[in-house]
Design a protein around this motif. Structure first.
Motif, mmCIF file in Angstrom:
data_model
loop_
_atom_site.group_PDB
_atom_site.id
_atom_site.type_symbol
_atom_site.label_atom_id
_atom_site.label_comp_id
_atom_site.label_asym_id
_atom_site.label_seq_id
_atom_site.Cartn_x
_atom_site.Cartn_y
_atom_site.Cartn_z
ATOM 1 N N CYS A 101 0.820 -1.207 0.000
ATOM 2 C CA CYS A 101 0.000 0.000 0.000
ATOM 3 C C CYS A 101 0.857 1.262 0.000
ATOM 4 O O CYS A 101 1.947 1.287 0.565
ATOM 5 C CB CYS A 101 -0.923 0.022 1.215
ATOM 6 S SG CYS A 101 -2.065 -1.380 1.303
ATOM 7 N N SER A 102 0.305 2.317 -0.621
ATOM 8 C CA SER A 102 0.972 3.615 -0.607
ATOM 9 C C SER A 102 -0.066 4.720 -0.697
ATOM 10 O O SER A 102 -1.186 4.516 -1.176
ATOM 11 C CB SER A 102 1.961 3.740 -1.775
ATOM 12 O OG SER A 102 1.267 3.827 -3.008
ATOM 13 N N ALA A 103 0.325 5.901 -0.228
ATOM 14 C CA ALA A 103 -0.477 7.103 -0.374
ATOM 15 C C ALA A 103 0.431 8.231 -0.841
ATOM 16 O O ALA A 103 1.544 8.381 -0.330
ATOM 17 C CB ALA A 103 -1.146 7.486 0.937
ATOM 18 N N THR A 104 -0.025 9.000 -1.838
ATOM 19 C CA THR A 104 0.750 10.100 -2.390
ATOM 20 C C THR A 104 -0.130 11.342 -2.411
ATOM 21 O O THR A 104 -1.240 11.314 -2.961
ATOM 22 C CB THR A 104 1.226 9.781 -3.820
ATOM 23 O OG1 THR A 104 2.008 8.583 -3.803
ATOM 24 C CG2 THR A 104 2.064 10.920 -4.369
ATOM 25 N N ILE A 105 0.353 12.421 -1.831
ATOM 26 C CA ILE A 105 -0.396 13.672 -1.785
ATOM 27 C C ILE A 105 0.479 14.783 -2.353
ATOM 28 O O ILE A 105 1.563 15.075 -1.836
ATOM 29 C CB ILE A 105 -0.829 14.013 -0.352
ATOM 30 C CG1 ILE A 105 -1.715 12.909 0.209
ATOM 31 C CG2 ILE A 105 -1.562 15.354 -0.308
ATOM 32 C CD1 ILE A 105 -2.131 13.122 1.643
ATOM 33 N N THR A 106 0.009 15.391 -3.441
ATOM 34 C CA THR A 106 0.728 16.499 -4.053
ATOM 35 C C THR A 106 -0.005 17.825 -3.876
ATOM 36 O O THR A 106 0.602 18.892 -3.981
ATOM 37 C CB THR A 106 0.944 16.246 -5.551
ATOM 38 O OG1 THR A 106 -0.337 16.128 -6.198
ATOM 39 C CG2 THR A 106 1.737 14.964 -5.772
ATOM 40 N N ASN A 107 -1.309 17.751 -3.624
ATOM 41 C CA ASN A 107 -2.125 18.944 -3.424
ATOM 42 C C ASN A 107 -3.422 18.492 -2.752
ATOM 43 O O ASN A 107 -3.693 17.303 -2.662
ATOM 44 C CB ASN A 107 -2.411 19.618 -4.773
ATOM 45 C CG ASN A 107 -2.864 21.063 -4.623
ATOM 46 O OD1 ASN A 107 -2.953 21.578 -3.503
ATOM 47 N ND2 ASN A 107 -3.151 21.713 -5.734
ATOM 48 N N GLY A 108 -4.215 19.430 -2.285
ATOM 49 C CA GLY A 108 -5.467 19.052 -1.645
ATOM 50 C C GLY A 108 -5.309 18.795 -0.161
ATOM 51 O O GLY A 108 -4.310 19.180 0.462
ATOM 52 N N ASN A 109 -6.299 18.103 0.419
ATOM 53 C CA ASN A 109 -6.357 17.941 1.868
ATOM 54 C C ASN A 109 -6.750 16.519 2.259
ATOM 55 O O ASN A 109 -7.626 15.912 1.637
ATOM 56 C CB ASN A 109 -7.401 18.897 2.458
ATOM 57 C CG ASN A 109 -7.178 20.340 2.052
ATOM 58 O OD1 ASN A 109 -6.292 21.008 2.563
ATOM 59 N ND2 ASN A 109 -7.976 20.819 1.097
ATOM 60 N N LEU A 110 -6.109 16.023 3.300
ATOM 61 C CA LEU A 110 -6.498 14.775 3.960
ATOM 62 C C LEU A 110 -6.731 15.090 5.428
ATOM 63 O O LEU A 110 -5.819 15.555 6.124
ATOM 64 C CB LEU A 110 -5.408 13.713 3.815
ATOM 65 C CG LEU A 110 -5.599 12.429 4.647
ATOM 66 C CD1 LEU A 110 -6.892 11.711 4.270
ATOM 67 C CD2 LEU A 110 -4.392 11.498 4.487
ATOM 68 N N ILE A 111 -7.957 14.850 5.896
ATOM 69 C CA ILE A 111 -8.319 15.208 7.267
ATOM 70 C C ILE A 111 -8.861 13.975 7.977
ATOM 71 O O ILE A 111 -9.853 13.381 7.550
ATOM 72 C CB ILE A 111 -9.378 16.323 7.280
ATOM 73 C CG1 ILE A 111 -8.842 17.566 6.559
ATOM 74 C CG2 ILE A 111 -9.777 16.677 8.709
ATOM 75 C CD1 ILE A 111 -9.884 18.622 6.308
ATOM 76 N N ALA A 112 -8.191 13.576 9.043
ATOM 77 C CA ALA A 112 -8.636 12.441 9.863
ATOM 78 C C ALA A 112 -8.285 12.771 11.314
ATOM 79 O O ALA A 112 -7.334 12.229 11.878
ATOM 80 C CB ALA A 112 -7.961 11.153 9.412
ATOM 81 N N THR A 113 -9.052 13.661 11.892
ATOM 82 C CA THR A 113 -8.679 14.243 13.183
ATOM 83 C C THR A 113 -9.347 13.570 14.380
ATOM 84 O O THR A 113 -9.206 14.037 15.506
ATOM 85 C CB THR A 113 -8.997 15.749 13.191
ATOM 86 O OG1 THR A 113 -10.356 15.954 12.797
ATOM 87 C CG2 THR A 113 -8.091 16.492 12.233
ATOM 88 N N ASN A 114 -10.080 12.475 14.140
ATOM 89 C CA ASN A 114 -10.652 11.704 15.243
ATOM 90 C C ASN A 114 -9.920 10.366 15.346
ATOM 91 O O ASN A 114 -9.712 9.692 14.346
ATOM 92 C CB ASN A 114 -12.141 11.439 15.013
ATOM 93 C CG ASN A 114 -12.952 12.712 14.966
ATOM 94 O OD1 ASN A 114 -12.664 13.653 15.692
ATOM 95 N ND2 ASN A 114 -13.970 12.744 14.122
ATOM 96 N N GLY A 115 -9.544 9.945 16.539
ATOM 97 C CA GLY A 115 -8.963 8.617 16.731
ATOM 98 C C GLY A 115 -7.553 8.489 16.181
ATOM 99 O O GLY A 115 -6.914 9.465 15.770
#
Length: 205
Positions: free
Chosen positions: A155-169
């Protein structure tokens, strides 16, 4: 309102373009091998399971509402504007759901609202997340984001722009399998983050 009791796209493309009302599926909706569902300026209400299993889904400035679960078992999902909602069920979005699966989720613009976002849900699967625009929000207080959820996944995740929000837990990179998270732009917000929980985790910033 357009209605379908059960749909299995197995050999062709179904293009839904500028529908005058929402398209509703009252039974499971499956996009399988060699099948493609392309939605433009329209709304789909999946009132039971929504699964991509070897096929592809493209959302162009459209809305997909998943009432139960939203599984990218294998194949691809592209969100290119609009909204994907997967908060009503108990699982959220799971990518890589059988051994040998290759699942690719791409968010280019728009918003993905999900209870959880898990990659590598079944041993032997490959799952990748690419965010180059838009916003992905995972709201669960338990494991909102998991990369390499099960052992022997890739598995992999790539972020070049935008938003990832996971602020619970607790979010986990390399939950039970080795995994890489690469961020060269955009914004990422975690409540709590475990890097290398049971697997070997790499965060390239």
């Amino acid at each position: 309102m357009c209605r379908a009791r059960w749909m299995n796209f197995s050999t062709n493309t179904l293009a839904l373009v500028s529908l005058p009302s929402a398209f509703a599926a009252s039974k499971a909706l499956l996009v399988s091998n060699r099948g493609a569902l392309a939605v433009t300026n329209s709304t789909i209400n999946a009132n039971l399971d929504f699964d991509v299993a070897g096929g592809s889904l493209v959302l162009n400035n459209s809305t997909l509402n998943c009432a139960v679960n939203c599984d990218l078992q294998s194949g691809s999902m592209l969100v290119n504007g609009g909204t994907l909602n997967a908060v009503a069920g108990t699982t959220g979005i799971r990518c890589g759901r059988f051994s040998g699966a290759n699942a690719n989720f791409v968010l280019s613009s728009g918003t993905v609202n999900t209870l959880r976002f898990h990659l590598g849900s079944v041993a032997g699967s490959t799952a990748n997340l690419v965010i180059n625009g838009g916003t992905l929000v995972a709201t669960s207080p338990v494991d909102p984001f998991s990369l390499g959820q099960i052992q022997t996944t890739t598995c992999s995740a790539t972020i070049t722009n935008g938003n990832l929000i996971a602020t619970n837990g607790y979010s986990k990179i390399a939950d039970r399998a080795d995994a890489t998270f690469a961020q060269s732009g955009g914004n990422v917000a975690f409540g709590d983050l475990s890097l290398g929980d049971l697997g070997v985790g790499t965060y390239n910033f």
